[in-house]
Design a protein around this motif. Structure first.
Motif, short mmCIF file in Angstrom:
data_model
loop_
_atom_site.label_atom_id
_atom_site.label_comp_id
_atom_site.label_asym_id
_atom_site.label_seq_id
_atom_site.Cartn_x
_atom_site.Cartn_y
_atom_site.Cartn_z
N UNK A 1 -10.77 8.99 41.36
CA UNK A 1 -12.06 9.67 41.24
C UNK A 1 -12.19 10.76 42.28
N UNK A 2 -11.70 10.46 43.48
CA UNK A 2 -11.80 11.44 44.54
C UNK A 2 -11.00 12.70 44.21
N UNK A 3 -9.82 12.50 43.68
CA UNK A 3 -9.00 13.68 43.34
C UNK A 3 -9.71 14.54 42.30
N UNK B 1 -2.69 15.72 34.92
CA UNK B 1 -2.84 16.36 33.61
C UNK B 1 -4.29 16.37 33.17
N UNK B 2 -4.93 15.21 33.30
CA UNK B 2 -6.33 15.12 32.88
C UNK B 2 -7.21 16.03 33.73
N UNK B 3 -6.97 16.04 35.03
CA UNK B 3 -7.79 16.86 35.91
C UNK B 3 -7.57 18.35 35.64
N UNK B 4 -6.31 18.73 35.45
CA UNK B 4 -6.02 20.14 35.18
C UNK B 4 -6.76 20.62 33.95
N UNK C 1 -16.38 16.01 30.83
CA UNK C 1 -15.21 15.17 30.56
C UNK C 1 -15.16 13.92 31.43
N UNK C 2 -16.21 13.66 32.18
CA UNK C 2 -16.14 12.51 33.08
C UNK C 2 -15.86 11.19 32.36
N UNK C 3 -16.58 10.89 31.27
CA UNK C 3 -16.29 9.60 30.62
C UNK C 3 -14.86 9.50 30.09
N UNK C 4 -14.33 10.61 29.63
CA UNK C 4 -12.94 10.59 29.18
C UNK C 4 -12.02 10.31 30.36
N UNK C 5 -12.36 10.89 31.51
CA UNK C 5 -11.55 10.66 32.70
C UNK C 5 -11.58 9.19 33.10
N UNK C 6 -12.74 8.58 32.95
CA UNK C 6 -12.84 7.15 33.27
C UNK C 6 -11.85 6.36 32.42
N UNK D 1 -8.43 6.73 33.83
CA UNK D 1 -8.22 5.83 34.97
C UNK D 1 -7.97 4.39 34.48
N UNK D 2 -8.64 4.03 33.40
CA UNK D 2 -8.39 2.70 32.83
C UNK D 2 -6.93 2.57 32.39
N UNK D 3 -6.43 3.63 31.77
CA UNK D 3 -5.02 3.63 31.37
C UNK D 3 -4.12 3.41 32.56
N UNK D 4 -4.41 4.13 33.62
CA UNK D 4 -3.59 4.00 34.82
C UNK D 4 -3.69 2.58 35.37
N UNK D 5 -4.90 2.07 35.41
CA UNK D 5 -5.11 0.70 35.91
C UNK D 5 -4.30 -0.29 35.09
N UNK D 6 -4.31 -0.09 33.79
CA UNK D 6 -3.55 -0.98 32.91
C UNK D 6 -2.08 -0.97 33.28
N UNK D 7 -1.59 0.23 33.49
CA UNK D 7 -0.17 0.37 33.80
C UNK D 7 0.17 -0.29 35.14
#
Lengths: 231, 231
Positions: B96-98, B197-200, B214-219, B222-228
């Motif tokens: 989120x900070x990034x 990629x998402x931030x860019x 795009x904040x909710x999409x970004x959330x 992050x869920x994807x990343x958390x899953x991984x």
DNA sequence: AACTTTGGTTAATGCCGTTTACTTAACGTA
DNA sequence: TACGTTAAGTAAACGGCATTAACCAAAGTT
């Protein structure tokens, strides 16, 4: 000065101008695409270009639109070439093709997908470049539509989508006039972010710190996308 | 002209120059960061800047390095502020900070992560900007290292990684001197591609065609990343 | 005191986008 | 066919740009 005896056989065209601009872009980079250079290449002088574009800025925006059209045409052609294959193959083809085009046209890619120069204040929010970009997005979306009709992939039901996101997706669906479930549009956007994010990083060299050749990593990205699409 | 009576009380410093450059960048955009403008702001003339940087290009590269350092410092500070929380929270905080930093500093972001202007031919492949960028990447990598030590996430075993990718990851690991399994580095890179990629896309406005916010999409990203990461 | 180094200056070159004023070929029409 | 109009160019100029060359003064060094 009299050397002039202009023949006036043929006036320049917008297409010729943008083609010249593109050639300069490809051969010498974005900063070489100046009005003077374009005119020089065409055997004209810079102010003549103002008959065709109100500013350098607008010329570049128009070039971006043309590049999108090129991209769209190339994608459609590629997809037609594999039209007989199954839908998963066509998705993978589209993904690989987008990466290939981008790596083969890094300067065009940079102009289209890099940091946007701030649009002039009074300009259309919906200019030529954006229209062409939207058409390009539509081509990808059509693939999803077909897949959804043919072999629906797992999606989140509308009521479990974050309300703020749901509202935006609804507005997007209406503007696109495409009757798909919101979750389907969401997957489309997520896949697009994955694909374009990965390609952007690679084209801009932002993965070179770790991977001189990012192709195998990209293959894994496509696997992720395939997974999401239920392949 | 005699108005000059220079006091020579204090010479300029590199830090003052890059700070001035950054201020121009933030306030007026990348194209306003000219040698003349920087010098003007500092009460000097443009050629004086050549005592500090061999070219405009190099000054910008140095600015990019400073921006990376700012980014790194800000990230470290943010992570220290949540150092007592569990590791998943800290990961999410970092993500989120990034995004927040990037959206708050779009012009700096564009300079750092946008299409790179082609580096001058003779310049170091490992210049100041790249060094600082590597340090920034290292800060993120340290998070993964800690997570791996504390609560290993699922990874692909070395022998099941594509050989071409495996070789590159091995070289990367050696250059970094960080003893992690290759699969772990792979997950790190995949997560970084997802995140950046998402931030860019969002910062550059390439999601606005569908999502004004795009904040909710970004959330979800992050869920994807958390899953991984096995959260 | 003389010399060198440091950190500036001015002036110039050759790019750039853009504007202004001018030209001239081609076209429409009375 | 003569005449006005439009389309599509030109040259000249302005101010801004990166960069280079020649110069200069203050500060430090021997």
């Amino acid at each position: 000065m009299g050397t002039g005896r202009r023949e006036r056989l043929r006036a320049a065209t917008i297409a010729e101008i943008t083609q010249t601009a593109r050639r300069l872009l490809v051969e010498q980079g974005a900063e070489a695409v100046t009005l003077r250079a374009i005119a020089r290449e065409m055997g004209m002088t810079a102010p003549a270009l103002y008959r065709y574009f109100p500013s350098h800025e607008d010329l570049l925006r128009h070039l971006i639109g043309d590049l999108y059209n090129d991209l769209t045409g190339s994608l459609v052609a590629r997809l037609e070439a594999v039209a007989s294959q199954d839908i998963e193959t066509r998705f993978r083809t589209a993904g690989h093709w987008f990466r290939r085009w981008s790596l083969d046209h890094p300067r065009e890619y940079g102009l289209m997908f890099g940091a946007p120069f701030p649009r002039p204040e009074g300009s259309d929010p919906r200019d030529y470049a954006e229209e062409c970009g939207a058409r390009f997005g539509m081509t990808f979306l059509a693939l999803f539509q077909e897949l959804w009709a043919q072999k629906p992939f797992p999606i989140v039901p509308d009521e479990r989508i974050d309300p703020g996101l749901r509202a935006q997706l609804t507005a997007y669906r209406e503007s696109m006039q495409i009757p798909l479930p919101l979750g389907c549009l969401l997957v489309y956007l997520q896949c697009w972010v994955l694909l374009q994010g990965a390609v952007s990083l690679e084209v801009f060299g932002h993965l070179e710190f770790a991977l001189p050749d990012a192709e195998p990593l990209f293959a894994l990205t496509l696997d992720d996308i395939a997974l999401r699409l239920g392949f």
